[in-house]
Design a protein around this motif. Structure first.
Motif: not given
Length: 223
Positions: A148-160
């Motif tokens: 969930n911590d990964c999914l809630i990141k707002p940008s593609v870069r932050e998710k990666v």
């Protein structure tokens, strides 16, 4: 079941229990092994779950479709991963996800009721198994938290970056191998595949990562 003793001894579920003891427990637990081929479903969304599954070999994934029909990967499964431990421990909860094999997959299933009921011999190995199951439930909850911590990141870069950093921490290395292809990576991060490819290229250009196919190297030292 004897051939699985040494494999299970290396898993968190049977931590602290020797392979000989594990083999002796299989009949008492009424454990059974199942084999699945690529894309075969182990579990469908809505199914009732009574057993704990433990991956003996291969890879799989738990998936869910959103209201638009898009497939989202919830968790990835590898050797030693637990399947359905939260559901099997709950009361009449039906699975919110489906579980699918990503290749040839071998899974051992153990009825939760046989884990929870008191062993007639009151053996220490059964008590240890029960403690390990409770640890497994906590670990599964933490895995979902990290997801969930990964999914809630707002940008593609932050998710990666969140995902790759988590893998690097888990593997203790800045050089990691992803367990899936680029399409599945996009599904796991819940982003468009083209957008993911563009962002990975930009991150390489910015000196954050390098990669070749499924092999990634983190060039920043923040894990």
């Amino acid at each position: 079941m004897i051939q699985y003793g040494e494999i299970l001894e290396q898993t968190d579920l049977f931590a602290g229990i020797g392979s000989n003891d594990i083999e002796a427990m299989m009949g008492c637990l009424n454990a059974r092994s199942m084999e699945y081929e690529k894309n075969e479903m182990l579990l469908w969304e809505g199914d009732k779950v009574n057993d704990i599954g433990i991956v003996l070999s291969g890879h799989g994934r738990s998936i869910k479709e959103d209201i638009s029909g898009k497939t989202v990967i919830v968790t990835l499964l590898e050797k030693g991963s637990l399947i359905g431990v939260l559901l099997a421990a709950s009361r009449e909860r039906r699975s919110p996800v489906s579980v699918q094999a990503l290749g040839h997959l071998s899974v051992l299933f153990i009825p939760m009721e046989n884990v929870l009921k008191r062993c007639t011999k009151a053996c220490a190995r059964h008590d240890r198994l029960l403690r390990n199951v409770l640890d497994g439930i906590a670990e599964k909850a933490l895995i979902l938290h990290d997801r969930n911590d990964c999914l809630i990141k707002p940008s593609v870069r932050e998710k990666v970056l969140t995902y790759l950093t988590g893998l690097a921490k888990a593997q203790g290395s800045c050089t990691i191998t992803l367990p899936f292809d680029r399409c599945a990576m996009a599904e796991y991060l819940n982003v468009d595949r083209s957008a993911l490819s563009r962002e990975l290229s930009k991150m390489r250009k910015d000196g954050l990562i390098d990669f070749y196919k499924n092999n990634f190297k983190l060039l920043y030292n923040k894990f």
